[in-house]
Write a protein that holds these residues in place. Structure first.
Motif, short mmCIF file in Angstrom:
data_model
loop_
_atom_site.label_atom_id
_atom_site.label_comp_id
_atom_site.label_asym_id
_atom_site.label_seq_id
_atom_site.Cartn_x
_atom_site.Cartn_y
_atom_site.Cartn_z
N ILE A 147 0.83 -1.21 0.00
CA ILE A 147 0.00 0.00 0.00
C ILE A 147 0.87 1.25 0.00
O ILE A 147 0.53 2.26 -0.62
CB ILE A 147 -0.95 -0.01 1.22
N ILE A 155 0.97 7.69 -0.31
CA ILE A 155 0.20 7.00 0.73
C ILE A 155 1.03 6.75 1.99
O ILE A 155 0.52 6.85 3.11
CB ILE A 155 -0.37 5.68 0.19
N SER A 201 -8.43 6.60 0.04
CA SER A 201 -9.18 5.64 -0.78
C SER A 201 -9.18 6.03 -2.25
O SER A 201 -9.33 5.18 -3.12
CB SER A 201 -10.62 5.53 -0.26
N ALA A 216 -6.26 4.25 -4.06
CA ALA A 216 -6.29 2.79 -4.16
C ALA A 216 -7.34 2.37 -5.18
O ALA A 216 -8.42 2.95 -5.26
CB ALA A 216 -6.59 2.17 -2.80
N LEU A 274 -6.15 -1.69 1.74
CA LEU A 274 -5.91 -0.37 2.33
C LEU A 274 -6.57 -0.26 3.69
O LEU A 274 -5.93 0.17 4.67
CB LEU A 274 -6.44 0.72 1.40
#
Length: 403
Positions: A207, A213, A326, A329, A337
């Motif tokens: 991730i 991120i 979000s 992803a 995630l």
């Protein structure tokens, strides 16, 4: 409200209840199965809470990855069924080791919070995700209120009664979800399950490769570690600083919990519509930092009552941050995630009590100079300011925070 959304809200509420349900009955329950004095019961109680948090930290990414492979519906329903059976086992446990096993299983099953968030991401357009994440956070807050409340009320009847009630709630919710919960992740958006990614470290690595991120995950860890100062230190702080009784402490925590639920369930929608996700995060982090400083330096009880509803507005940060992340992803990574985010939340529940209680000890021990019961809140303010600095840096670098 649609029935699947209602099921998700009930699920995360029951998950949150599992954290606080055992707290009021812990001394009597441990004495019932093991005997010993209050100090020994406290030591075992800490071990049970630690086991729960560690298993949630370790297993949330696995559940998130399983939901990306097999869909959200089977993971949610199986976890709820396991949780119901686990509460039945704990209601009849006759040894401390069976209680420990029960808390381990409960910690694993409680990772459904991440899958619930992934489900909401599946059914929500990107611009509405933060608002719907706020609903889930509100449900989690309600669970934190109901858990100790149900545990205290039913615990007066029997130390095992809260677990019987929780088992009935989980079983009823499983039956409800079986009939009303459709699958939200189409088969063409699923990805193979890989064990390398289904753990906190592997999930963080994969991730963290998404643009910007990793820095945002650091923001969440600093924010949640700072924010956990409230349950970690509140009772000690208010008694040392103002001489509050147990009843007043419990009432103040309930007021704080209700205030957070109102913010995340209602206020977050107009605020996000007005400010957008990134500016809501800025606002929340600044407000949290100021309020933590005020708590740490407060000299009169009335200041605490004024601060409680104001500081609750800082709860906007978590759902707004989840919305920001979000977006970065894909549909086949939402479970992964949210699993990583759940692990970070659990990690904060492990780190924060140690940090905050140590800060409290060093500034309230005999001979402490200065004597400062609010020192943990000042430490939390530093962490919160750090979260703000990292978030501001990600925005300047062109990460998803610029959305």
């Amino acid at each position: 409200m649609r029935l699947p959304t209602l099921f998700i809200l009930i699920t995360v509420t029951i998950d949150a209840m599992g954290i606080g349900l055992i707290l009021p009955v812990m001394p009597d329950l441990i004495a019932d199965v093991r005997g010993g004095n209050l100090a020994q019961a406290a030591a075992w109680g800490g071990a049970l809470s630690f086991a729960y948090a560690v298993m949630q930290f370790a297993c949330a990414p696995a559940l998130g990855n399983l939901s990306d492979r097999f869909g959200r519906r089977p993971v949610l329903l199986i976890s709820m069924a396991v949780l119901a059976l686990d509460y039945v086992v704990m209601s009849v446990a006759s040894t401390i080791w069976l209680l420990l096993i029960g808390r381990i299983i409960a910690g694993i099953a409680a990772g459904t919070h991440a899958t619930g968030l992934a489900y909401m991401a599946d059914i929500s357009p990107p611009e509405k995700r933060s608002q719907n994440f706020g609903l889930i956070s509100a449900g989690f807050g309600v669970g934190f209120i109901l858990g100790p409340l149900i545990g205290g009320l039913l615990g007066d009847l029997d130390p095992r009664a809260p677990f019987i009630a929780a088992a009935c709630l989980a079983a009823a919710n499983f039956a409800f979800g079986y009939f009303v919960l459709p699958e939200s992740l189409p088969k063409d958006r699923r990805r193979p399950f890989r064990l390398l990614r289904a753990n906190p470290i592997g999930g963080l690595i994969f991730i963290g490769k998404l643009p910007g991120i990793f820095a945002l995950l650091c923001v969440m860890l600093a924010y949640q570690t700072a924010n956990f100062v409230y349950p970690a230190i509140w009772a000690y702080f208010t008694q040392a600083a103002f001489g509050w009784s147990t009843g007043v402490v419990g009432f103040s925590l309930a007021v704080y919990g209700v205030s957070i639920a109102l913010v995340q369930g209602g206020l977050i929608r107009p605020v996000l519509a007005r400010l957008g996700e990134a500016r809501a995060v800025y606002f929340g982090l600044i407000l949290n930092t100021v309020c933590l400083l005020a708590y740490g330096l407060a000299g009169q009880p009335w200041m605490i009552w004024v601060l409680i509803p104001i500081s609750a507005c800082g709860a906007l940060v978590a759902p707004a941050m989840q919305g920001v992340m979000s977006r970065a992803a894909g549909a086949d990574q939402q479970g992964e995630l949210q699993g990583v985010l759940a692990s970070i939340s659990s990690l904060s529940m492990i780190l924060s009590p140690v940090m905050m209680t140590q800060a409290f000890f060093w500034f309230t021990r005999d001979g402490a100079d200065p004597y400062l019961p609010g020192a943990p809140f000042l430490l939390a303010a530093i962490l919160m300011a750090g979260a703000f600095a990292i978030f501001a840096a990600t925005r300047r670098s062109g990460s998803p925070a610029r959305a």
